[in-house]
Design a protein around this motif. Structure first.
Motif, PDB file in Angstrom:
ATOM      1  N   SER A   8       0.848  -1.208   0.000  1.00 51.67           N
ATOM      2  CA  SER A   8       0.000   0.000   0.000  1.00 51.67           C
ATOM      3  C   SER A   8       0.878   1.251   0.000  1.00 51.67           C
ATOM      4  CB  SER A   8      -0.941  -0.023   1.208  1.00 51.67           C
ATOM      5  OG  SER A   8      -0.242  -0.463   2.362  1.00 51.67           O
ATOM      6  N   GLY A   9       1.851   1.256  -0.898  1.00 55.97           N
ATOM      7  CA  GLY A   9       2.719   2.419  -1.077  1.00 55.97           C
ATOM      8  C   GLY A   9       2.140   3.344  -2.119  1.00 55.97           C
ATOM      9  N   ASN A  10       2.985   3.764  -3.070  1.00 54.84           N
ATOM     10  CA  ASN A  10       2.548   4.719  -4.099  1.00 54.84           C
ATOM     11  C   ASN A  10       1.335   4.201  -4.874  1.00 54.84           C
ATOM     12  OD1 ASN A  10       4.775   6.452  -3.574  1.00 54.84           O
ATOM     13  ND2 ASN A  10       6.098   5.136  -4.796  1.00 54.84           N
ATOM     14  N   VAL A  11       1.463   2.968  -5.401  1.00 54.35           N
ATOM     15  CA  VAL A  11       0.414   2.410  -6.262  1.00 54.35           C
ATOM     16  C   VAL A  11      -0.785   1.956  -5.427  1.00 54.35           C
ATOM     17  CG1 VAL A  11      -0.134   0.477  -7.812  1.00 54.35           C
ATOM     18  CG2 VAL A  11       2.019   1.720  -8.075  1.00 54.35           C
ATOM     19  N   ARG A  31       2.211  -5.053   6.839  1.00 55.47           N
ATOM     20  CA  ARG A  31       3.138  -5.571   7.852  1.00 55.47           C
ATOM     21  C   ARG A  31       3.063  -4.675   9.080  1.00 55.47           C
ATOM     22  NH1 ARG A  31       8.641  -6.137   4.436  1.00 55.47           N
ATOM     23  NH2 ARG A  31       8.189  -3.957   3.943  1.00 55.47           N
ATOM     24  N   SER A  35       4.537   1.052   8.542  1.00 53.42           N
ATOM     25  CA  SER A  35       5.596   1.958   8.070  1.00 53.42           C
ATOM     26  C   SER A  35       5.074   3.398   8.074  1.00 53.42           C
ATOM     27  CB  SER A  35       5.987   1.565   6.642  1.00 53.42           C
ATOM     28  OG  SER A  35       4.863   1.734   5.792  1.00 53.42           O
ATOM     29  N   LYS A  37       4.812   5.365   5.576  1.00 49.85           N
ATOM     30  CA  LYS A  37       3.893   5.539   4.438  1.00 49.85           C
ATOM     31  C   LYS A  37       2.497   5.039   4.805  1.00 49.85           C
ATOM     32  CE  LYS A  37       6.058   5.606  -0.081  1.00 49.85           C
ATOM     33  NZ  LYS A  37       6.623   4.873  -1.201  1.00 49.85           N
ATOM     34  N   ALA A  66       0.744  -4.953  -4.950  1.00 50.43           N
ATOM     35  CA  ALA A  66       1.540  -3.816  -5.441  1.00 50.43           C
ATOM     36  C   ALA A  66       2.755  -3.633  -4.530  1.00 50.43           C
ATOM     37  CB  ALA A  66       0.686  -2.558  -5.497  1.00 50.43           C
ATOM     38  N   ALA A  67       3.518  -4.707  -4.400  1.00 52.46           N
ATOM     39  CA  ALA A  67       4.742  -4.698  -3.585  1.00 52.46           C
ATOM     40  C   ALA A  67       5.945  -4.632  -4.527  1.00 52.46           C
ATOM     41  CB  ALA A  67       4.794  -5.966  -2.736  1.00 52.46           C
ATOM     42  N   PRO A  68       7.133  -4.366  -4.009  1.00 50.30           N
ATOM     43  CA  PRO A  68       8.317  -4.410  -4.889  1.00 50.30           C
ATOM     44  C   PRO A  68       8.498  -5.825  -5.458  1.00 50.30           C
ATOM     45  CG  PRO A  68       8.812  -3.356  -2.784  1.00 50.30           C
ATOM     46  CD  PRO A  68       7.464  -3.981  -2.634  1.00 50.30           C
ATOM     47  N   VAL A  75       5.768 -12.203  -0.510  1.00 46.72           N
ATOM     48  CA  VAL A  75       4.441 -11.611  -0.323  1.00 46.72           C
ATOM     49  C   VAL A  75       3.362 -12.632  -0.675  1.00 46.72           C
ATOM     50  CG1 VAL A  75       2.840  -9.828  -1.167  1.00 46.72           C
ATOM     51  CG2 VAL A  75       5.220  -9.235  -0.688  1.00 46.72           C
ATOM     52  N   ALA A  90       0.098  -5.715 -10.065  1.00 45.89           N
ATOM     53  CA  ALA A  90       0.503  -4.381 -10.543  1.00 45.89           C
ATOM     54  C   ALA A  90       2.021  -4.230 -10.547  1.00 45.89           C
ATOM     55  CB  ALA A  90      -0.123  -3.312  -9.647  1.00 45.89           C
ATOM     56  N   THR A 125       1.515   2.289 -16.036  1.00 42.64           N
ATOM     57  CA  THR A 125       1.613   3.746 -15.949  1.00 42.64           C
ATOM     58  C   THR A 125       2.024   4.143 -14.535  1.00 42.64           C
ATOM     59  OG1 THR A 125       0.509   5.794 -16.653  1.00 42.64           O
ATOM     60  CG2 THR A 125      -0.810   4.271 -15.311  1.00 42.64           C
ATOM     61  N   PHE A 127       2.192   5.885 -10.774  1.00 38.51           N
ATOM     62  CA  PHE A 127       1.179   6.023  -9.707  1.00 38.51           C
ATOM     63  C   PHE A 127       0.539   7.412  -9.743  1.00 38.51           C
ATOM     64  CE2 PHE A 127       4.829   7.909  -7.644  1.00 38.51           C
ATOM     65  CZ  PHE A 127       4.288   8.906  -6.845  1.00 38.51           C
ATOM     66  N   ARG A 197       7.086  12.278 -15.486  1.00 34.78           N
ATOM     67  CA  ARG A 197       6.016  11.341 -15.093  1.00 34.78           C
ATOM     68  C   ARG A 197       4.630  11.792 -15.531  1.00 34.78           C
ATOM     69  NH1 ARG A 197       7.678   7.807 -11.007  1.00 34.78           N
ATOM     70  NH2 ARG A 197       5.503   7.265 -10.808  1.00 34.78           N
TER      71      ARG A 197
HETATM   72  N1  NAP Z   1       5.686   3.708  -8.566  1.00 29.91           N
HETATM   73  C1  NAP Z   1       5.018   3.627  -9.730  1.00 29.91           C
HETATM   74  O1  NAP Z   1       4.752   4.650 -10.419  1.00 29.91           O
HETATM   75  C2  NAP Z   1       4.558   2.280 -10.232  1.00 29.91           C
HETATM   76  C3  NAP Z   1       3.649   2.219 -11.292  1.00 29.91           C
HETATM   77  C4  NAP Z   1       3.181   0.978 -11.736  1.00 29.91           C
HETATM   78  C5  NAP Z   1       3.631  -0.172 -11.105  1.00 29.91           C
HETATM   79  N2  NAP Z   1       4.543  -0.088 -10.087  1.00 29.91           N
HETATM   80  C6  NAP Z   1       4.959  -1.335  -9.440  1.00 29.91           C
HETATM   81  O2  NAP Z   1       4.166  -1.448  -8.252  1.00 29.91           O
HETATM   82  C7  NAP Z   1       4.928  -2.038  -7.210  1.00 29.91           C
HETATM   83  C8  NAP Z   1       4.918  -1.111  -5.998  1.00 29.91           C
HETATM   84  O3  NAP Z   1       5.509   0.128  -6.333  1.00 29.91           O
HETATM   85  P1  NAP Z   1       5.328   1.387  -5.358  1.00 29.91           P
HETATM   86  O4  NAP Z   1       5.995   2.528  -6.039  1.00 29.91           O
HETATM   87  O5  NAP Z   1       3.896   1.509  -4.943  1.00 29.91           O
HETATM   88  O6  NAP Z   1       6.227   0.911  -4.098  1.00 29.91           O
HETATM   89  P2  NAP Z   1       6.284   1.491  -2.631  1.00 29.91           P
HETATM   90  O7  NAP Z   1       5.694   2.856  -2.571  1.00 29.91           O
HETATM   91  O8  NAP Z   1       7.680   1.285  -2.167  1.00 29.91           O
HETATM   92  O9  NAP Z   1       5.318   0.510  -1.803  1.00 29.91           O
HETATM   93  C9  NAP Z   1       5.635  -0.839  -1.638  1.00 29.91           C
HETATM   94  C10 NAP Z   1       4.644  -1.477  -0.689  1.00 29.91           C
HETATM   95  O10 NAP Z   1       4.948  -2.869  -0.599  1.00 29.91           O
HETATM   96  C11 NAP Z   1       5.063  -3.247   0.765  1.00 29.91           C
HETATM   97  N3  NAP Z   1       6.039  -4.338   0.919  1.00 29.91           N
HETATM   98  C12 NAP Z   1       7.349  -4.327   0.616  1.00 29.91           C
HETATM   99  N4  NAP Z   1       7.916  -5.519   0.894  1.00 29.91           N
HETATM  100  C13 NAP Z   1       6.922  -6.280   1.401  1.00 29.91           C
HETATM  101  C14 NAP Z   1       6.878  -7.603   1.922  1.00 29.91           C
HETATM  102  N5  NAP Z   1       7.959  -8.403   1.918  1.00 29.91           N
HETATM  103  N6  NAP Z   1       5.695  -8.075   2.392  1.00 29.91           N
HETATM  104  C15 NAP Z   1       4.589  -7.278   2.377  1.00 29.91           C
HETATM  105  N7  NAP Z   1       4.562  -6.012   1.894  1.00 29.91           N
HETATM  106  C16 NAP Z   1       5.726  -5.528   1.429  1.00 29.91           C
HETATM  107  C17 NAP Z   1       5.518  -1.979   1.469  1.00 29.91           C
HETATM  108  O11 NAP Z   1       5.197  -2.108   2.831  1.00 29.91           O
HETATM  109  P3  NAP Z   1       5.937  -1.224   3.963  1.00 29.91           P
HETATM  110  O12 NAP Z   1       5.386   0.161   3.793  1.00 29.91           O
HETATM  111  O13 NAP Z   1       5.546  -1.914   5.218  1.00 29.91           O
HETATM  112  O14 NAP Z   1       7.412  -1.291   3.662  1.00 29.91           O
HETATM  113  C18 NAP Z   1       4.693  -0.929   0.726  1.00 29.91           C
HETATM  114  O15 NAP Z   1       3.372  -0.875   1.255  1.00 29.91           O
HETATM  115  C19 NAP Z   1       6.325  -2.302  -7.782  1.00 29.91           C
HETATM  116  O16 NAP Z   1       6.399  -3.640  -8.211  1.00 29.91           O
HETATM  117  C20 NAP Z   1       6.404  -1.352  -8.976  1.00 29.91           C
HETATM  118  O17 NAP Z   1       7.256  -1.839 -10.003  1.00 29.91           O
HETATM  119  C21 NAP Z   1       4.997   1.112  -9.628  1.00 29.91           C
END
Ligand code: NAP
Length: 206
Positions: A8-11, A31, A35, A37, A66-68, A75, A90, A125, A127, A197
């Motif tokens: 539940s980060g950016n996306v 988790r 965090s 965020k 939507a995790a890394p 996950v 995603a 696309t 977030f 972006r």
């Molecule tokens: N950023 C973009 O514009 C974009 C666009 C399209 C797709 N994506 C893809 O979407 C995914 C997420 O990107 P994001 O930018 O939203 O990332 P982000 O902001 O870093 O958020 C990642 C989320 O995943 C959680 N997480 C990380 N490791 C985990 C684990 N082992 N178990 C459970 N939860 C875990 C994090 O939890 P914590 O907060 O607890 O660490 C956080 O809520 C990536 O695969 C990325 O390639 C990103």
């Protein structure tokens, strides 16, 4: 619809807010401890929406992951029983950073959980375009792939509920890799080629 959001980060955060606004029941599997965020997101959507990952999954028919990408297998293994549930993937493997031994995150999901239904969507696309799908008078389009037609109809509706104009069907599970390449096409234009972006894709027809 009951939607569990895992990551539940950016996306995940952007889509949570859009789907709540559209009237869906959104439950965040997070988790603990939360965090920074997630604490910020909790102040926006309510702390009562946050629970453990398996408890969120248990309550929902649809799961957005939507995790890394490198954390994908961990996950997925933490979800609990996903039999009969629809998983929306995603995630993207960017520059080789992803689950070891898999070409796409969707393949890693299918190998490591009970659900047979993965739709890859919301990965092509930024977030920022999920937070705001509007460009002047027009809204962006979205794209998805997966074998299950009923699941794709449901995900198309979720894309429209998030503000996208249309969500085009790119094909079956054999198009998962194409979807990740298309995501990298956007990333390349935005980051490497300097477009920034604040741009996205729309299908024109005649
Ligand atoms: N950023 C973009 O514009 C974009 C666009 C399209 C797709 N994506 C893809 O979407 C995914 C997420 O990107 P994001 O930018 O939203 O990332 P982000 O902001 O870093 O958020 C990642 C989320 O995943 C959680 N997480 C990380 N490791 C985990 C684990 N082992 N178990 C459970 N939860 C875990 C994090 O939890 P914590 O907060 O607890 O660490 C956080 O809520 C990536 O695969 C990325 O390639 C990103």
């Amino acid at each position: 619809m009951n939607i569990a959001i895992i990551g539940s980060g950016n996306v995940g955060g952007a889509l949570a807010k859009k789907w709540i606004k559209a009237g869906h029941t959104v439950i965040i599997g997070a988790r603990l401890p939360l965090s920074d965020k997630n604490i910020t997101l909790a102040t926006q959507i309510g702390e009562d929406r946050f629970t453990s990952i398996p408890h969120a999954v248990e309550q929902c028919e649809v799961i957005l992951i939507a995790a890394p990408a490198p954390a994908c297998v961990d996950v997925v293994k933490s979800l609990g029983d996903t039999s009969g549930k629809i998983i929306i993937d995603a995630m993207n493997i960017v520059m080789g950073r992803g689950p070891q031994g898999y070409n796409t995150t969707a393949e890693a999901i299918l190998t490591n959980t009970q659900s047979k239904t993965v739709v890859k969507c919301f990965n092509t696309t930024g977030f920022n375009n999920m937070e705001n799908t509007r460009y002047g008078e027009q809204s962006l389009d979205l794209f998805m792939a997966g074998d299950n037609k009923d699941a794709k109809a449901l995900v198309r509706q979720l894309a429209i509920d998030a503000g996208f104009a249309e969500c085009y069907d790119v094909g079956g599970n054999d198009k998962f890799a194409l979807m990740e390449q298309f995501a990298f096409f956007w990333i390349n234009l935005a980051m490497m080629q300097g477009q920034g972006r604040e741009m996205g894709f729309k299908l024109l027809k005649r």
